[in-house]
Motif scaffolding. Sequence first.
Motif, short mmCIF file in Angstrom:
data_model
loop_
_atom_site.label_atom_id
_atom_site.label_comp_id
_atom_site.label_asym_id
_atom_site.label_seq_id
_atom_site.Cartn_x
_atom_site.Cartn_y
_atom_site.Cartn_z
N UNK A 58 43.25 -29.91 150.10
CA UNK A 58 43.63 -28.82 149.20
C UNK A 58 42.38 -27.97 148.95
N UNK A 59 42.52 -26.67 149.05
CA UNK A 59 41.47 -25.76 148.59
C UNK A 59 42.00 -25.05 147.36
N UNK A 60 41.29 -25.15 146.24
CA UNK A 60 41.77 -24.57 144.99
C UNK A 60 40.70 -23.72 144.34
N UNK A 61 41.14 -22.68 143.63
CA UNK A 61 40.21 -21.86 142.86
C UNK A 61 39.69 -22.66 141.67
N UNK A 62 38.51 -22.31 141.15
CA UNK A 62 37.90 -23.11 140.09
C UNK A 62 38.27 -22.70 138.67
N UNK A 63 39.23 -21.79 138.50
CA UNK A 63 39.56 -21.30 137.17
C UNK A 63 40.27 -22.36 136.34
N UNK A 64 40.13 -22.21 135.01
CA UNK A 64 40.74 -23.16 134.08
C UNK A 64 42.25 -23.22 134.26
N UNK A 73 45.65 -33.05 142.35
CA UNK A 73 45.24 -33.27 143.74
C UNK A 73 44.37 -34.52 143.85
N UNK A 74 43.43 -34.67 142.94
CA UNK A 74 42.55 -35.85 142.98
C UNK A 74 43.34 -37.11 142.64
N UNK A 75 44.22 -37.03 141.67
CA UNK A 75 45.03 -38.20 141.31
C UNK A 75 45.91 -38.64 142.47
N UNK A 76 46.33 -37.68 143.30
CA UNK A 76 47.18 -37.99 144.45
C UNK A 76 46.37 -38.36 145.69
N UNK A 77 45.06 -38.49 145.53
CA UNK A 77 44.22 -38.98 146.63
C UNK A 77 43.90 -37.95 147.69
N UNK A 78 43.99 -36.68 147.36
CA UNK A 78 43.74 -35.63 148.34
C UNK A 78 42.27 -35.18 148.28
N UNK A 79 41.75 -34.76 149.43
CA UNK A 79 40.44 -34.12 149.44
C UNK A 79 40.59 -32.73 148.83
N UNK A 80 39.68 -32.40 147.93
CA UNK A 80 39.77 -31.13 147.22
C UNK A 80 38.51 -30.31 147.47
N UNK A 81 38.70 -29.07 147.90
CA UNK A 81 37.60 -28.13 148.07
C UNK A 81 37.69 -27.08 146.97
N UNK A 82 36.55 -26.79 146.35
CA UNK A 82 36.44 -25.71 145.37
C UNK A 82 35.26 -24.84 145.76
N UNK A 83 35.38 -23.55 145.55
CA UNK A 83 34.26 -22.65 145.87
C UNK A 83 33.14 -22.82 144.86
N UNK A 84 31.91 -22.79 145.35
CA UNK A 84 30.75 -22.68 144.48
C UNK A 84 30.85 -21.33 143.76
N UNK A 85 30.50 -21.26 142.45
CA UNK A 85 30.62 -20.00 141.74
C UNK A 85 30.01 -18.83 142.50
N UNK A 86 30.82 -17.78 142.67
CA UNK A 86 30.44 -16.54 143.36
C UNK A 86 29.99 -16.78 144.80
N UNK A 87 30.32 -17.96 145.34
CA UNK A 87 29.96 -18.32 146.73
C UNK A 87 28.46 -18.14 146.99
#
Length: 246
Positions: A58-64, A73-87
């Motif tokens: 899963x790739x997800x935005x970091x917003x609240x 996603x983490x509870x379901x055991x998936x790998x999660x990607x989030x962008x570093x702030x402002x890349x």
Amino acid sequence: MTDLDQAKAAVRDRVWRHLLAQGVVPDDSYGTIPGFHCAEATAERLAELEVWKDARTIKANPDWAQLPVRTRALQDGKLLYMAVPRMASLKPFYLLDPAALSLPLEEAAEKKGAEMTAQRIGVDEMRPIDVVVCGSVAVNRTGARIGKGAGYSDLEVALLIEAGLVSEATTIVAPVHQLQVIDEEIPEAEHDFRVDLIVTPDEVIPCEERRRPRGIVWESLTKKKVTEIPVLEKMFDARSSTPFFD
């Protein structure tokens, strides 16, 4: 500001004001990807879908607003990607592997938690993405969306398309409040993408008019934007014949 930018800004303004007037978002939501009441129910509805159950990455935005989705996603055991702030790194994504986190999953899914515990990785270290979760201010039933205006979601998706990590097999999802689903047309530029699914606390809306850029639309970027994002600057240097259109 171009006519297209002004048209987008007008849509954002109307939606932010409507959400605030209806009391479904916090008072400081204007100008943000709005966190909304019942976001947890949206995450639960998304998690019931087969496309989510089948997903491994899963790739997800970091917003609240999308914290419940990232936590799920983490509870379901998936790998999660989030962008570093402002890349703002040559390694512009966080990797959150639920099997290797030093914080409780709910904390790791927060921006501060990810910064503390997640590994920073480059695009060349990532796996193909099954589901992209994008933050939105407004969407319509064709899948057209609009963010808060910074352009990072579009750049992240374009970068991942360019790398072959977001493909036709990837599903792009907008988890939003029902009031963020609007009936009016949303202005679109060449670099804009559409979502495949809209998920609200009340319904799941399939969007059949798929639209994605071919990758990074360099002509839409200013020199300032490229130099602010190290990974784009490195890519641009390898494409020295590409002009900027300031």
